[in-house]
Design an enzyme around this catalytic site. Structure first.
Site, short mmCIF file in Angstrom:
data_model
loop_
_atom_site.label_atom_id
_atom_site.label_comp_id
_atom_site.label_asym_id
_atom_site.label_seq_id
_atom_site.Cartn_x
_atom_site.Cartn_y
_atom_site.Cartn_z
N CYS A 136 16.21 91.33 2.55
CA CYS A 136 15.10 90.62 1.91
C CYS A 136 13.78 91.22 2.40
O CYS A 136 13.56 91.33 3.61
CB CYS A 136 15.17 89.13 2.25
SG CYS A 136 13.77 88.18 1.63
N CYS A 139 12.01 88.23 4.84
CA CYS A 139 12.57 87.84 6.15
C CYS A 139 13.41 88.95 6.78
O CYS A 139 13.82 88.83 7.94
CB CYS A 139 13.40 86.57 6.01
SG CYS A 139 14.89 86.77 4.99
N CYS A 158 15.72 86.85 -1.03
CA CYS A 158 16.80 85.90 -0.74
C CYS A 158 16.40 84.51 -1.22
O CYS A 158 15.21 84.18 -1.33
CB CYS A 158 17.12 85.89 0.76
SG CYS A 158 15.89 85.10 1.81
N CYS A 230 -4.79 56.57 -10.79
CA CYS A 230 -4.31 56.27 -12.15
C CYS A 230 -3.79 57.53 -12.82
O CYS A 230 -4.42 58.59 -12.73
CB CYS A 230 -5.44 55.66 -12.98
SG CYS A 230 -4.90 55.06 -14.61
N CYS A 259 -16.62 57.90 -20.07
CA CYS A 259 -17.03 58.69 -21.24
C CYS A 259 -15.98 59.76 -21.52
O CYS A 259 -15.57 60.48 -20.61
CB CYS A 259 -18.39 59.33 -20.96
SG CYS A 259 -18.91 60.54 -22.19
N CYS A 272 -24.71 63.13 -22.30
CA CYS A 272 -23.93 63.79 -21.24
C CYS A 272 -24.70 64.96 -20.62
O CYS A 272 -24.71 65.12 -19.40
CB CYS A 272 -22.60 64.30 -21.81
SG CYS A 272 -21.51 63.00 -22.41
N CYS A 312 -31.32 41.05 -7.05
CA CYS A 312 -32.58 40.75 -7.72
C CYS A 312 -33.73 41.50 -7.06
O CYS A 312 -33.80 41.60 -5.83
CB CYS A 312 -32.82 39.24 -7.67
SG CYS A 312 -34.36 38.73 -8.45
N CYS A 325 -42.65 42.67 -6.19
CA CYS A 325 -41.56 43.45 -6.80
C CYS A 325 -41.07 44.49 -5.80
O CYS A 325 -41.86 45.25 -5.23
CB CYS A 325 -42.06 44.14 -8.07
SG CYS A 325 -40.89 45.32 -8.77
N HIS A 335 -45.49 40.26 -13.07
CA HIS A 335 -44.25 40.61 -13.76
C HIS A 335 -43.69 39.43 -14.54
O HIS A 335 -42.70 39.55 -15.24
CB HIS A 335 -43.16 41.04 -12.75
CG HIS A 335 -43.45 42.32 -12.05
ND1 HIS A 335 -44.54 42.50 -11.24
CD2 HIS A 335 -42.77 43.49 -12.01
CE1 HIS A 335 -44.53 43.72 -10.73
NE2 HIS A 335 -43.48 44.34 -11.18
#
Length: 506
Positions: A136, A139, A158, A230, A259, A272, A312, A325, A335
């Site tokens: 071989c 090896c 092999c 998944c 998307c 995109c 918030c 804010c 606001h």
């Protein structure tokens, strides 16, 4: 325009208005595919109606018959082994037409380039030196009859070394194992499932899975679900369905929405290509942005350090009770809903950074200031979206506990809050991407820019109102107000997306 132009007392009947390819999927061979919306356990999809557009969610194995169909056609038409056909199709993104065109132009050159010339012409394989001893080349052990194997190229090894070679290809190369070539360093003949079946049958299934994965990823009509762990895929029936508006896939297994074109989370109204440029820009300039966007801010009135731990953006200093804010540090009263107008928190004013200095450094600073204006607001809504998701999980857990308690009728008492949190997650996501959209708008189209920014302001106002209501303790929450605010935000968000989709006319 004033706030009075918008009424958010909707009735149930009212609706608020603002201005084929040969390689398409053969769905007859994938009869077990199911439309995501038909799954009774699918997560609710907020946003424009009809977002599925015929996109199907299917286990990956349901595409195997389609892959086999193409292999069979190529094998029969070109009169080549199936193993060679799979290599050729991989090199041409599984497009039969593209393969046929190149093959008939110069078949000999193509077969040699793709590493299947000997496999397709077994009469003239590459010969090994007859004087070589029977050991071989890897090896150097003697190879007994029945314990060695060669590919069509004639290079013999092999079986033990062959098995180790195949195992290493799977474990080290992963999906790229389908491209590995003969163990002989100078040989370009590609290893196929024929060799895996003979030398490493315990790895054959993994090799076939990677080949199927290559088919899915190469096909322009399919995309893997990006959900963690998944193995479902989204399949569009035609190229036009892949490109048209609302091309959102909703996985019926892990409930991830994405998307179909770019694989990112749904990002309307941003396109995109703009989102890709934005993400690249954020990666390149994140260090500067993150330095500016610290986790704490000073109260504009008393300079106390404040940490924001909710979604918030209406902040009240616990020391001096000043309301401001979080995003722009402006007085919150400007606001509010009863001021006759808004502090233009969401609008970028180029005059704020105007100078007579037109040097390269000055221009770069102005561009950075402009970018940071949009990035700060994009980031703020992104963080608020994460908080809304956290609230949603907590509400769902509370509902489960109430269902399992002795008085399980009370779980409906918080069902309205679950709907509100779902709406907040969706609105924060849309608001986040409105800043990507706004950043790439034509700066010279002042009228269109003003129209968009006004509607963006209104959606932010409604979303902040709902966010404040939903973050109150349950016993202090006005259920009717939350339900009404949820309906208002939902309809306004949908109509803004429709408004942008129609070119912001009117």
């Amino acid at each position: 325009m004033s706030d009075d132009d918008y009424s958010y007392e909707y009735s149930e009947e009212e609706d608020y208005e603002i201005g084929d390819d040969d390689d398409d999927m053969d769905w007859n061979s994938s009869a077990t595919c199911t439309i995501a919306s038909e799954n009774p356990n699918a997560a609710p999809t907020l946003g424009l109606a009809g977002v599925l557009n015929g996109i199907r969610i299917s286990p990956a194995d349901d595409l195997r018959p389609e892959m086999k169909r193409r292999l069979k056609e190529v094998t029969e038409i070109l009169d080549i082994p199936e193993a060679a056909a799979s290599v050729l199709l991989r090199e041409h993104k599984w497009s039969k037409e593209q393969l046929f065109e190149v093959f008939y132009a110069d078949s000999e050159k193509l077969l040699k380039k793709c590493g299947v010339s000997n496999r397709c012409d077994p009469k003239d394989p590459m010969k090994t030196d007859p004087d070589d001893d029977n050991c071989c080349p890897i090896c150097y052990d003697d190879m007994e009859d029945g314990q060695k194997m060669s590919m069509p190229c004639g290079h013999e090894f092999c079986m033990s070394c062959w098995h180790d070679f195949c195992a290493n290809a799977i474990e080290q190369e992963g999906p790229s194992c389908v491209y590995v070539t003969c163990p002989e360093a100078t040989c370009t003949e590609v290893v196929t499932e024929v060799e895996f079946q003979k030398a490493a049958p315990d790895y054959l299934q993994k090799f076939q899975t990677y080949q199927l994965r290559n088919f899915v990823e190469s096909n322009r009509l399919t995309r893997w679900c990006p959900g963690k762990g998944c193995d479902r895929i989204a399949c569009a029936p035609t190229a036009s369905a892949m490109e048209q508006d609302g091309n959102v896939a909703n996985c019926d297994s892990c409930y991830t929405s994405f998307c179909m074109v770019c694989g990112e989370e749904p990002h309307a109204p941003s396109e995109c290509k703009d989102l890709a440029k934005w993400n690249e820009k954020c990666r390149n300039e994140s260090e500067t942005a993150n330095w500016i966007l610290a986790n704490t801010k000073s109260c504009p009135k008393c300079a106390s350090r404040i940490e924001k731990n909710q979604g918030c953006n209406h902040i009240t200093c616990q020391r001096c009770k000043h309301e401001f804010c979080w995003i722009c540090s402006g007085d919150w009263a400007s606001h509010g809903a009863n001021t006759g107008g808004y502090y233009k928190c969401n609008r970028y004013d180029p005059k704020s950074t105007e100078t007579n200095d037109n040097s390269a450094a000055a221009k770069a600073k102005r561009e950075l200031d402009r970018y940071l204006h949009y990035y700060k607001r994009y980031h703020a809504h992104s963080e608020a979206q994460k908080f809304a998701k956290k609230q949603l999980k907590e509400t769902e857990s509370r509902m489960v506990m109430l269902q399992e308690s002795s008085d399980n009728s009370k779980w409906t008492d918080v069902e309205f809050l679950k709907t509100a949190n779902e709406q907040l997650v969706e609105c924060r996501k849309v608001l986040k991407y409105t800043y990507v959209y706004a950043y790439y708008m034509n700066p010279n189209d002042t009228l269109q820019k003003e129209r968009f920014e006004y509607h963006q302001e209104m959606l932010e106002k409604f979303t902040e109102n709902l966010s404040e209501q939903s973050e109150k303790p349950l016993d202090k929450m006005d259920r009717t107000d939350v339900v009404n605010q949820t309906r208002v935000v939902d309809r306004f968000m949908k109509n803004i997306l429709k408004y942008v989709d129609e070119g912001m006319e009117g």
